[in-house]
Design a protein around this motif. Structure first.
Motif, PDB file in Angstrom:
ATOM      1  N   UNK A 330       0.857  -1.184   0.000  1.00 56.14           N
ATOM      2  CA  UNK A 330       0.000   0.000   0.000  1.00 56.14           C
ATOM      3  C   UNK A 330       0.894   1.234   0.000  1.00 56.14           C
ATOM      4  N   UNK A 331       0.937   1.928  -1.137  1.00 64.03           N
ATOM      5  CA  UNK A 331       1.839   3.073  -1.273  1.00 64.03           C
ATOM      6  C   UNK A 331       1.440   4.243  -0.378  1.00 64.03           C
ATOM      7  N   UNK A 332       0.227   4.225   0.179  1.00 59.61           N
ATOM      8  CA  UNK A 332      -0.164   5.296   1.096  1.00 59.61           C
ATOM      9  C   UNK A 332       0.709   5.305   2.346  1.00 59.61           C
ATOM     10  N   UNK A 333       1.332   4.163   2.648  1.00 59.26           N
ATOM     11  CA  UNK A 333       2.209   4.089   3.814  1.00 59.26           C
ATOM     12  C   UNK A 333       3.574   4.705   3.545  1.00 59.26           C
ATOM     13  N   UNK A 334       3.852   5.023   2.281  1.00 60.27           N
ATOM     14  CA  UNK A 334       5.138   5.620   1.928  1.00 60.27           C
ATOM     15  C   UNK A 334       5.150   7.096   2.318  1.00 60.27           C
ATOM     16  N   UNK A 338      10.716  10.163  -3.466  1.00 58.42           N
ATOM     17  CA  UNK A 338      11.083   9.347  -4.629  1.00 58.42           C
ATOM     18  C   UNK A 338      12.486   8.786  -4.491  1.00 58.42           C
ATOM     19  N   UNK A 339      13.382   9.538  -3.869  1.00 58.48           N
ATOM     20  CA  UNK A 339      14.772   9.084  -3.755  1.00 58.48           C
ATOM     21  C   UNK A 339      14.904   7.839  -2.877  1.00 58.48           C
ATOM     22  N   UNK A 340      13.956   7.637  -1.963  1.00 55.63           N
ATOM     23  CA  UNK A 340      14.014   6.471  -1.072  1.00 55.63           C
ATOM     24  C   UNK A 340      13.011   5.392  -1.457  1.00 55.63           C
ATOM     25  N   UNK A 341      12.286   5.614  -2.547  1.00 57.76           N
ATOM     26  CA  UNK A 341      11.181   4.725  -2.899  1.00 57.76           C
ATOM     27  C   UNK A 341      11.634   3.306  -3.170  1.00 57.76           C
ATOM     28  N   UNK A 342      12.687   3.147  -3.961  1.00 61.00           N
ATOM     29  CA  UNK A 342      13.135   1.804  -4.342  1.00 61.00           C
ATOM     30  C   UNK A 342      13.500   0.971  -3.120  1.00 61.00           C
ATOM     31  N   UNK A 343      14.274   1.542  -2.210  1.00 56.30           N
ATOM     32  CA  UNK A 343      14.665   0.800  -1.010  1.00 56.30           C
ATOM     33  C   UNK A 343      13.460   0.531  -0.117  1.00 56.30           C
ATOM     34  N   UNK A 436      -2.582   1.997  -4.689  1.00 57.15           N
ATOM     35  CA  UNK A 436      -2.734   3.403  -4.297  1.00 57.15           C
ATOM     36  C   UNK A 436      -1.566   4.286  -4.736  1.00 57.15           C
ATOM     37  N   UNK A 437      -1.003   4.000  -5.904  1.00 59.20           N
ATOM     38  CA  UNK A 437       0.038   4.884  -6.434  1.00 59.20           C
ATOM     39  C   UNK A 437      -0.535   6.226  -6.868  1.00 59.20           C
ATOM     40  N   UNK A 438      -1.842   6.260  -7.165  1.00 54.03           N
ATOM     41  CA  UNK A 438      -2.429   7.487  -7.707  1.00 54.03           C
ATOM     42  C   UNK A 438      -2.641   8.556  -6.646  1.00 54.03           C
ATOM     43  N   UNK A 439      -2.186   8.315  -5.417  1.00 53.16           N
ATOM     44  CA  UNK A 439      -2.237   9.356  -4.392  1.00 53.16           C
ATOM     45  C   UNK A 439      -1.047  10.301  -4.511  1.00 53.16           C
ATOM     46  N   UNK A 447       8.161   6.277 -10.957  1.00 54.72           N
ATOM     47  CA  UNK A 447       9.179   5.522 -10.218  1.00 54.72           C
ATOM     48  C   UNK A 447       8.618   4.170  -9.756  1.00 54.72           C
ATOM     49  N   UNK A 448       7.365   4.166  -9.292  1.00 53.33           N
ATOM     50  CA  UNK A 448       6.736   2.900  -8.888  1.00 53.33           C
ATOM     51  C   UNK A 448       6.607   1.969 -10.093  1.00 53.33           C
ATOM     52  N   UNK A 449       6.179   2.529 -11.222  1.00 52.55           N
ATOM     53  CA  UNK A 449       6.003   1.722 -12.423  1.00 52.55           C
ATOM     54  C   UNK A 449       7.344   1.115 -12.865  1.00 52.55           C
ATOM     55  N   UNK A 450       8.393   1.906 -12.825  1.00 51.66           N
ATOM     56  CA  UNK A 450       9.713   1.398 -13.209  1.00 51.66           C
ATOM     57  C   UNK A 450      10.159   0.285 -12.261  1.00 51.66           C
ATOM     58  N   UNK A 451       9.912   0.462 -10.968  1.00 54.87           N
ATOM     59  CA  UNK A 451      10.283  -0.575 -10.006  1.00 54.87           C
ATOM     60  C   UNK A 451       9.492  -1.844 -10.263  1.00 54.87           C
TER      61      UNK A 451
END
Length: 832
Positions: A330-334, A338-343, A436-439, A447-451
């Motif tokens: 759930x990306x809402x918890x992020x 963007x710089x820390x998204x991958x990890x 929930x990436x569209x938030x 970045x989410x799509x690339x990951x």
């Protein structure tokens, strides 16, 4: 970035620059060490909005700042040793372009002005990093440039002393609002705006919050629990059972089931024990060719997350479901960085993998050895064979260190090992859902799509991304989506009426069982009330929101089909003092059919807990007739913006064409007599109340480049203004207006109505008077070009609905105004 944060950042930079000023010599030094930091670290411009060394016929533009596809600001840089200001005055000043103080800056200003003309940027900055000059060259007022003024900040201290002005002029947010015009106009001694006190038609002293009985307050608390349970946020069973199916969702169910079954069959083939040891050896090196990447497309409120949860929970066959390792992030918890998204994503997936493959335990050495079995075997038979043969304990310690280092230093590799273990050792298919990436904004979504694509390419998996239709268009036009093959399924937004109907039916079904069981269900949801009473409330809900077509559609549109907001608004209506809950329950218990007068429902919707409309307490209903006292204009300004976007939506064949940037809206309405500053300010209010929406859902401030579209809430508000008598009575007559004889007459009638209920029949007269005021004020501020048929039709319908016999006053006005007045007089009334 806030202005205070920006100033703190600037103070730190100034100290550094002043200490090393002698080493900042060349233009490149100035740009790299000073201007770049001012633009990005202080003024909030993103790197993607800054173009450098842009070539054109007259040379290379040092900096061209853009909002979307529009040029907004040119910055011309000079060496620090180049003198720009000839005056020795160290304070912020405004100097005439053709005056002595700016003689040394004229060539630089002329050069930057040429860039502004070529690129269409409205204003410029000339700077050597320490002196800053702001000039507005493209006025269109017929005056020579040399007669205009420029604002000069001759040093960093002058900037710090006047930082609010500097930030207004050059910051990303200030440029988007054209605040430089206000400051330059002020510097030239021009009157900035005409302000006039406005007085509400309804006397605020009569505004009061309505009292509710103790029984109503208690039942209100119960209904809070009831509506909370209906939201289903903590009840996956309800969300699954109450999902509103459509033709598209049923087709998506069938296709996803086939894909899942096909992928699991391929796992069986590759994982067949009869394939021999050779397959085990090469398994980690050979990528399987069959994988799937699926997009679930739908607007907010379409139930994308519910659809996915329901698919794996109930739709997918049980034997297949048992073999799916569903990893839902759930990306809402992020935190949105963007710089820390991958990890962050990797850590989330590692935790989910470990929890699914080894539930409820702390991973042991033996379990880790099983996950990394092929690597363990290679060590034992290859590099560390002798250590393995001589000292197995030491071998295991070294192998454990290897896994720990991988976990700490290469978590992506560690994750891939677990995903591979799920596929090859457990015969399970990793189903990775990025929800929930569209938030978040487009950069984050990309970045989410690339990951997700990296997971899809490197690991045998079934990857699912729920996204909005706007996002899919963004990614396909500018982002990575155009480079990859995906399968897409579209989910339409179900009507709020159908959602409510299903959820009420679900709750009532829970209450049909044994009393003890049903009461336990309610207690788990925080609802402390008897079965008999909850059935009464369910009946009320059915009557108000399901069987009343007007209210079910209105709630849906006001909330832009957002089910959570819809349930919250439904709760506000049913618990409003305008509707007697006690009477509804008594009627239900007596066995009589429940009937709620529609006028009470409308009062509950428009007034809430008060006896008059109060904008500050209204989250969903907006007064479209309101004007600004310091920026006077037509009271139909908001409706004009909504009508403009409605016309745009009507002529659009797809979502991409239904948006207009704010600059285009302002440019379209300006020939009517609506200044861009007023249009932009009203647009910000509409955006705040969700009557219009930005293309980027994360934008909360409307700049000239912001792409905007009419929302269902905006459409229903336009309908309110043109057709709804209750809206005019409760919201229109609460408007603050300019002083006039019409306004005085309305106030007198309202005062009599307050003092004596016998004057209730006067509301038709009040609506007539209010509409007359609106149209007369509109004629004072607006002249509608004959080609603007949509704007003319707006006023025609308003006149025909509320004021059939209205004849505009014939005062001295332009020929165009006379023609328009004549057009209004000739308009057919409804009776014709």
């Amino acid at each position: 970035m806030s202005i205070d944060t920006a100033k703190q950042a600037f103070e730190i930079l100034v100290a550094e620059w002043e200490a090393t000023r002698e080493t900042i010599e060349t233009e490149q030094d100035v740009r790299f060490r000073v201007i770049n930091h001012v633009l990005t670290d202080v003024l909030g411009w993103a790197d993607s909005q800054i173009e450098t060394e842009r070539h054109e016929e007259e040379g290379y533009v040092d900096y061209l700042m853009r909002e979307g596809d529009r040029a907004r600001l040119v910055v011309e840089a000079k060496r620090q040793k180049v003198l720009l200001v000839d005056s020795q005055n160290p304070t912020r000043q405004a100097y005439k372009i053709g005056g002595a103080a700016l003689k040394s800056a004229r060539d630089g200003l002329a050069q930057a002005t040429g860039y502004c003309i070529n690129f269409g940027a409205p204003f410029l900055a000339l700077t050597n990093g320490f002196e800053w000059i702001v000039h507005w060259p493209l006025r269109g007022d017929g005056k020579p440039q040399n007669h205009h003024y420029a604002i000069v900040f001759p040093n960093h201290k002058a900037i710090l002393d006047n930082f609010a002005e500097f930030y207004d002029i050059f910051s990303r947010s200030g440029v988007g609002k054209d605040l430089f015009k206000i400051h330059i106009n002020s510097a030239e001694g021009l009157s900035l705006s005409h302000s006039e006190p406005l007085r509400p038609l309804r006397d605020p002293k009569y505004l009061k919050r309505l009292e509710r009985s103790s029984m109503a307050r208690e039942l209100g608390e119960v209904l809070n629990g009831f509506f909370s349970s209906m939201s289903g946020d903590d009840d996956p069973e309800m969300l699954s059972e109450c999902f509103v199916e459509s033709k598209e969702s049923r087709e998506a169910d069938a296709t996803l089931q086939r894909l899942t079954e096909s992928l699991l069959q391929e796992i069986e083939v590759v994982g067949n024990e009869n394939a021999g040891n050779l397959q085990d050896e090469i398994r980690d090196a050979v990528e399987m060719t069959r994988k799937e990447f699926v997009l679930i497309i739908g607007n907010k409120g379409a139930g994308k997350s519910t659809f996915i949860d329901r698919f794996f929970r109930t739709v997918l066959a049980a034997d297949l479901r048992a073999r799916c390792a569903v990893l839902r992030v759930d990306l809402r918890d992020s935190n949105g960085d963007v710089t820390q998204l991958s990890s962050w994503l990797t850590e989330q997936l590692i935790g989910l993998c470990e929890g699914i493959l080894f539930p409820g335990v702390v991973l042991s050495h033996e379990q880790l050895q099983g996950v990394f079995h092929s690597k363990y075997q290679r060590w034992a038979q290859g590099e560390y064979k002798h250590l393995y043969d001589s000292d197995k304990i030491q071998f295991k310690i070294r192998f454990g260190d290897y896994i720990r280092c991988m976990r700490d230093d290469s978590p992506a590799e560690y994750l891939q090992a677990f995903l591979a273990h799920a596929t090859y050792a457990r015969r399970m298919m990793p189903c990775v859902v990025f929800d929930n990436t569209d938030h978040f904004n487009q950069q984050f979504q990309e970045a989410v799509f690339q990951y997700a694509q990296s997971i899809h390419r490197n690991v045998y998996s079934f990857v699912i991304c729920p996204i909005t239709d706007r996002t899919i268009w963004q990614l396909s036009k500018h982002g990575p989506l155009q480079s990859y093959d995906t399968k897409s399924f579209y989910l339409p937004i179900p009507p709020t009426k159908e959602i409510l109907q299903k959820r009420v039916t679900f709750l009532k079904s829970k209450l049909k069982g044994p009393a003890k069981q049903s009461e336990q269900y309610l207690l788990r949801k925080g609802i402390r009330i008897s079965v008999r009473d909850i059935n009464a409330f369910a009946a009320c809900i059915e009557e108000v929101f399901i069987n009343t077509e007007y209210i079910s559609r209105t709630v849906s549109w006001l909330c832009n089909y957002d089910i959570r907001r819809g349930l919250n608004l439904s709760k506000q209506i049913i618990t409003s003092p305008q509707i007697s809950i006690e009477d509804l329950v008594k009627i239900y218990i007596s066995g009589k059919p429940i009937s709620i007068p529609e006028y009470r429902i409308r009062k509950a919707l428009f007034l809430g807990e008060y006896n008059q409309f109060r904008q500050e307490s209204s989250e969903y209903v907006f007064n479209v007739f309101a004007v600004f006292p310091d920026m006077l204009g037509t009271p139909l300004a908001t409706c004009s913006i909504l009508q403009c976007l409605k016309d745009k939506l009507a002529e659009s064949s797809d979502i991409r064409e239904s948006y207009m940037d704010l600059a285009s809206i302002a440019s379209y309405l300006e020939p009517m007599g609506m200044p861009p500053t007023i249009t932009k300010r009203h647009a910000q209010s509409l955006l705040s109340y969700r009557l219009i929406e930005p293309f980027d859902p994360t934008e909360s401030t409307a700049t000239e480049a912001t792409q905007l579209r009419l929302t269902p809430s905006g459409a229903i508000h336009l309908e309110f203004a043109l057709t709804d008598t209750s809206y005019i009575e409760h919201i229109g007559l609460a408007t603050s207006v300019r002083e006039s004889l019409i306004a005085d007459g309305i106030r007198e009638t309202l005062r009599n109505h307050i003092e004596s209920s016998a004057a209730a029949q006067k509301f038709h007269e009040l609506r007539n008077s209010f509409a007359k005021y609106i149209l007369e004020e509109d004629l004072k501020f607006c002249t509608i070009p004959a080609a603007y048929q949509g704007q003319i039709n707006l006023r025609v319908q308003f006149k025909n609905t509320w004021l059939k016999d209205f004849t505009p006053p014939l005062t001295i006005r332009s020929e165009t105004e006379k023609k328009f007045s004549a057009t209004i007089r000739k308009l057919p009334s409804k009776s014709n």
